[in-house]
Design a protein around this motif. Structure first.
Motif, PDB file in Angstrom:
ATOM      1  N   ILE A  31       0.854  -1.190   0.000  1.00  0.00           N
ATOM      2  CA  ILE A  31       0.000   0.000   0.000  1.00  0.00           C
ATOM      3  C   ILE A  31       0.884   1.232   0.000  1.00  0.00           C
ATOM      4  CG2 ILE A  31      -1.767   1.297   1.260  1.00  0.00           C
ATOM      5  CD1 ILE A  31      -2.398  -1.339   2.747  1.00  0.00           C
ATOM      6  N   GLN A  32       0.548   2.219  -0.818  1.00  0.00           N
ATOM      7  CA  GLN A  32       1.271   3.485  -0.861  1.00  0.00           C
ATOM      8  C   GLN A  32       0.281   4.635  -0.898  1.00  0.00           C
ATOM      9  OE1 GLN A  32       3.879   3.393  -4.273  1.00  0.00           O
ATOM     10  NE2 GLN A  32       5.200   1.851  -3.362  1.00  0.00           N
ATOM     11  N   GLY A  33       0.627   5.707  -0.228  1.00  0.00           N
ATOM     12  CA  GLY A  33      -0.206   6.891  -0.226  1.00  0.00           C
ATOM     13  C   GLY A  33       0.056   7.721   1.011  1.00  0.00           C
ATOM     14  N   PRO A  34      -0.760   8.756   1.242  1.00  0.00           N
ATOM     15  CA  PRO A  34      -0.588   9.599   2.426  1.00  0.00           C
ATOM     16  C   PRO A  34      -0.735   8.768   3.703  1.00  0.00           C
ATOM     17  CG  PRO A  34      -2.150  10.582   0.880  1.00  0.00           C
ATOM     18  CD  PRO A  34      -1.870   9.196   0.396  1.00  0.00           C
ATOM     19  N   GLN A  35       0.079   9.078   4.702  1.00  0.00           N
ATOM     20  CA  GLN A  35       0.128   8.281   5.925  1.00  0.00           C
ATOM     21  C   GLN A  35      -1.240   8.095   6.582  1.00  0.00           C
ATOM     22  OE1 GLN A  35       3.056   6.690   7.169  1.00  0.00           O
ATOM     23  NE2 GLN A  35       1.413   5.600   8.213  1.00  0.00           N
ATOM     24  N   ASP A  36      -2.049   9.152   6.629  1.00  0.00           N
ATOM     25  CA  ASP A  36      -3.359   9.007   7.276  1.00  0.00           C
ATOM     26  C   ASP A  36      -4.255   8.030   6.525  1.00  0.00           C
ATOM     27  OD1 ASP A  36      -3.547  10.929   5.163  1.00  0.00           O
ATOM     28  OD2 ASP A  36      -5.357  11.771   6.057  1.00  0.00           O
ATOM     29  N   LYS A  37      -4.179   8.026   5.200  1.00  0.00           N
ATOM     30  CA  LYS A  37      -4.980   7.106   4.393  1.00  0.00           C
ATOM     31  C   LYS A  37      -4.451   5.675   4.522  1.00  0.00           C
ATOM     32  CE  LYS A  37      -7.525  10.363   2.583  1.00  0.00           C
ATOM     33  NZ  LYS A  37      -8.922  10.532   2.887  1.00  0.00           N
ATOM     34  N   VAL A  38      -3.132   5.529   4.574  1.00  0.00           N
ATOM     35  CA  VAL A  38      -2.533   4.207   4.775  1.00  0.00           C
ATOM     36  C   VAL A  38      -2.955   3.661   6.135  1.00  0.00           C
ATOM     37  CG1 VAL A  38      -0.355   2.959   5.100  1.00  0.00           C
ATOM     38  CG2 VAL A  38      -0.582   4.578   3.212  1.00  0.00           C
ATOM     39  N   ASP A  39      -2.940   4.508   7.167  1.00  0.00           N
ATOM     40  CA  ASP A  39      -3.364   4.082   8.499  1.00  0.00           C
ATOM     41  C   ASP A  39      -4.835   3.655   8.509  1.00  0.00           C
ATOM     42  OD1 ASP A  39      -0.835   4.537   9.510  1.00  0.00           O
ATOM     43  OD2 ASP A  39      -1.340   6.505  10.351  1.00  0.00           O
ATOM     44  N   THR A  40      -5.680   4.376   7.778  1.00  0.00           N
ATOM     45  CA  THR A  40      -7.089   4.011   7.675  1.00  0.00           C
ATOM     46  C   THR A  40      -7.239   2.646   7.014  1.00  0.00           C
ATOM     47  OG1 THR A  40      -7.774   6.326   7.578  1.00  0.00           O
ATOM     48  CG2 THR A  40      -9.332   4.706   6.704  1.00  0.00           C
ATOM     49  N   MET A  41      -6.473   2.405   5.958  1.00  0.00           N
ATOM     50  CA  MET A  41      -6.525   1.122   5.257  1.00  0.00           C
ATOM     51  C   MET A  41      -6.024  -0.004   6.153  1.00  0.00           C
ATOM     52  SD  MET A  41      -7.390  -0.282   2.399  1.00  0.00           S
ATOM     53  CE  MET A  41      -7.066  -1.639   1.295  1.00  0.00           C
ATOM     54  N   LYS A  42      -4.961   0.245   6.883  1.00  0.00           N
ATOM     55  CA  LYS A  42      -4.434  -0.770   7.799  1.00  0.00           C
ATOM     56  C   LYS A  42      -5.469  -1.129   8.858  1.00  0.00           C
ATOM     57  CE  LYS A  42      -0.245   0.074   9.322  1.00  0.00           C
ATOM     58  NZ  LYS A  42       0.979   0.811   9.722  1.00  0.00           N
ATOM     59  N   ASN A  43      -6.163  -0.142   9.369  1.00  0.00           N
ATOM     60  CA  ASN A  43      -7.221  -0.392  10.348  1.00  0.00           C
ATOM     61  C   ASN A  43      -8.340  -1.231   9.731  1.00  0.00           C
ATOM     62  OD1 ASN A  43      -8.525   0.164  13.003  1.00  0.00           O
ATOM     63  ND2 ASN A  43     -10.033   1.142  11.672  1.00  0.00           N
ATOM     64  N   TRP A  44      -8.723  -0.918   8.509  1.00  0.00           N
ATOM     65  CA  TRP A  44      -9.757  -1.678   7.808  1.00  0.00           C
ATOM     66  C   TRP A  44      -9.305  -3.132   7.617  1.00  0.00           C
ATOM     67  CZ3 TRP A  44     -10.264  -4.331   3.168  1.00  0.00           C
ATOM     68  CH2 TRP A  44     -11.573  -4.610   2.755  1.00  0.00           C
ATOM     69  N   LEU A  45      -8.063  -3.320   7.195  1.00  0.00           N
ATOM     70  CA  LEU A  45      -7.542  -4.670   6.979  1.00  0.00           C
ATOM     71  C   LEU A  45      -7.483  -5.470   8.279  1.00  0.00           C
ATOM     72  CD1 LEU A  45      -4.643  -3.763   4.554  1.00  0.00           C
ATOM     73  CD2 LEU A  45      -6.632  -5.169   3.972  1.00  0.00           C
ATOM     74  N   LYS A  46      -7.132  -4.807   9.355  1.00  0.00           N
ATOM     75  CA  LYS A  46      -6.950  -5.466  10.652  1.00  0.00           C
ATOM     76  C   LYS A  46      -8.261  -5.759  11.363  1.00  0.00           C
ATOM     77  CE  LYS A  46      -4.260  -4.813  14.876  1.00  0.00           C
ATOM     78  NZ  LYS A  46      -3.318  -3.934  15.567  1.00  0.00           N
ATOM     79  N   ASN A  47      -9.258  -4.886  11.210  1.00  0.00           N
ATOM     80  CA  ASN A  47     -10.470  -4.985  12.009  1.00  0.00           C
ATOM     81  C   ASN A  47     -11.768  -5.245  11.256  1.00  0.00           C
ATOM     82  OD1 ASN A  47      -9.203  -4.334  14.617  1.00  0.00           O
ATOM     83  ND2 ASN A  47      -8.807  -2.364  13.631  1.00  0.00           N
ATOM     84  N   ILE A  48     -11.809  -4.959   9.971  1.00  0.00           N
ATOM     85  CA  ILE A  48     -13.059  -5.086   9.225  1.00  0.00           C
ATOM     86  C   ILE A  48     -12.908  -6.114   8.104  1.00  0.00           C
ATOM     87  CG2 ILE A  48     -14.775  -3.867   7.818  1.00  0.00           C
ATOM     88  CD1 ILE A  48     -13.882  -1.291   9.380  1.00  0.00           C
ATOM     89  N   GLY A  49     -12.133  -5.790   7.094  1.00  0.00           N
ATOM     90  CA  GLY A  49     -11.893  -6.707   5.986  1.00  0.00           C
ATOM     91  C   GLY A  49     -13.115  -6.973   5.132  1.00  0.00           C
ATOM     92  N   SER A  50     -12.956  -7.900   4.227  1.00  0.00           N
ATOM     93  CA  SER A  50     -14.044  -8.295   3.341  1.00  0.00           C
ATOM     94  C   SER A  50     -15.114  -9.036   4.132  1.00  0.00           C
ATOM     95  CB  SER A  50     -13.492  -9.210   2.247  1.00  0.00           C
ATOM     96  OG  SER A  50     -12.463  -8.561   1.542  1.00  0.00           O
ATOM     97  N   PRO A  51     -16.375  -8.948   3.703  1.00  0.00           N
ATOM     98  CA  PRO A  51     -17.470  -9.563   4.448  1.00  0.00           C
ATOM     99  C   PRO A  51     -17.273 -11.056   4.765  1.00  0.00           C
ATOM    100  CG  PRO A  51     -18.353  -8.170   2.736  1.00  0.00           C
ATOM    101  CD  PRO A  51     -16.861  -8.218   2.535  1.00  0.00           C
ATOM    102  N   SER A  52     -16.714 -11.810   3.851  1.00  0.00           N
ATOM    103  CA  SER A  52     -16.578 -13.257   4.076  1.00  0.00           C
ATOM    104  C   SER A  52     -15.206 -13.658   4.621  1.00  0.00           C
ATOM    105  CB  SER A  52     -16.855 -14.016   2.773  1.00  0.00           C
ATOM    106  OG  SER A  52     -15.916 -13.644   1.783  1.00  0.00           O
ATOM    107  N   SER A  53     -14.374 -12.676   4.937  1.00  0.00           N
ATOM    108  CA  SER A  53     -13.035 -13.010   5.427  1.00  0.00           C
ATOM    109  C   SER A  53     -13.038 -13.272   6.925  1.00  0.00           C
ATOM    110  CB  SER A  53     -12.051 -11.878   5.105  1.00  0.00           C
ATOM    111  OG  SER A  53     -12.396 -10.714   5.812  1.00  0.00           O
ATOM    112  N   ARG A  54     -12.049 -14.039   7.368  1.00  0.00           N
ATOM    113  CA  ARG A  54     -11.816 -14.258   8.794  1.00  0.00           C
ATOM    114  C   ARG A  54     -10.430 -13.709   9.080  1.00  0.00           C
ATOM    115  NH1 ARG A  54     -10.631 -19.880   9.951  1.00  0.00           N
ATOM    116  NH2 ARG A  54      -8.517 -19.253  10.452  1.00  0.00           N
ATOM    117  N   ILE A  55     -10.348 -12.716   9.931  1.00  0.00           N
ATOM    118  CA  ILE A  55      -9.078 -12.075  10.238  1.00  0.00           C
ATOM    119  C   ILE A  55      -8.548 -12.650  11.547  1.00  0.00           C
ATOM    120  CG2 ILE A  55      -7.895  -9.891  10.675  1.00  0.00           C
ATOM    121  CD1 ILE A  55     -10.337  -8.565   9.185  1.00  0.00           C
ATOM    122  N   ASP A  56      -7.468 -13.400  11.461  1.00  0.00           N
ATOM    123  CA  ASP A  56      -6.832 -13.953  12.661  1.00  0.00           C
ATOM    124  C   ASP A  56      -5.794 -12.981  13.201  1.00  0.00           C
ATOM    125  OD1 ASP A  56      -8.294 -16.357  12.611  1.00  0.00           O
ATOM    126  OD2 ASP A  56      -6.895 -17.209  11.153  1.00  0.00           O
TER     127      ASP A  56
END
Length: 78
Positions: A31-56
């Motif tokens: 992922i590349q982009g402004p730090q605040d947007k990267v942080d938002t994406m990281k939070n989404w990946l860590k806590n939300i993700g795709s509807p059918s995904s299981r995040i361990d």
């Protein structure tokens, strides 16, 4: 289609990068982009993700500042 949700989220945040499923059932990407947007994406990946995904867990590594984007757009790799 799970990757599509990640791709859509990255694009909606205006980020550049890519995502790929591995044979081990994990997901890797860059992922590349402004730090605040990267942080938002990281939070989404860590806590939300795709509807059918299981995040361990989510591990983010090799983080560094860059002077300009090295990737154009956000895509899925196979």
């Amino acid at each position: 289609m799970v990757r599509q949700y990640t791709e859509d989220e990255g694009r909606s945040l205006g980020l550049s990068g890519w995502v790929k499923n591995t044979r081990q059932g994990t997901v890797i990407g860059q992922i590349q982009g402004p730090q605040d947007k990267v942080d938002t994406m990281k939070n989404w990946l860590k806590n939300i993700g795709s509807p059918s995904s299981r995040i361990d867990r989510a591990v983010f590594s090799n983080q560094r500042d860059i002077s300009k984007l090295e990737i154009r757009g956000f895509s899925t790799r196979y």
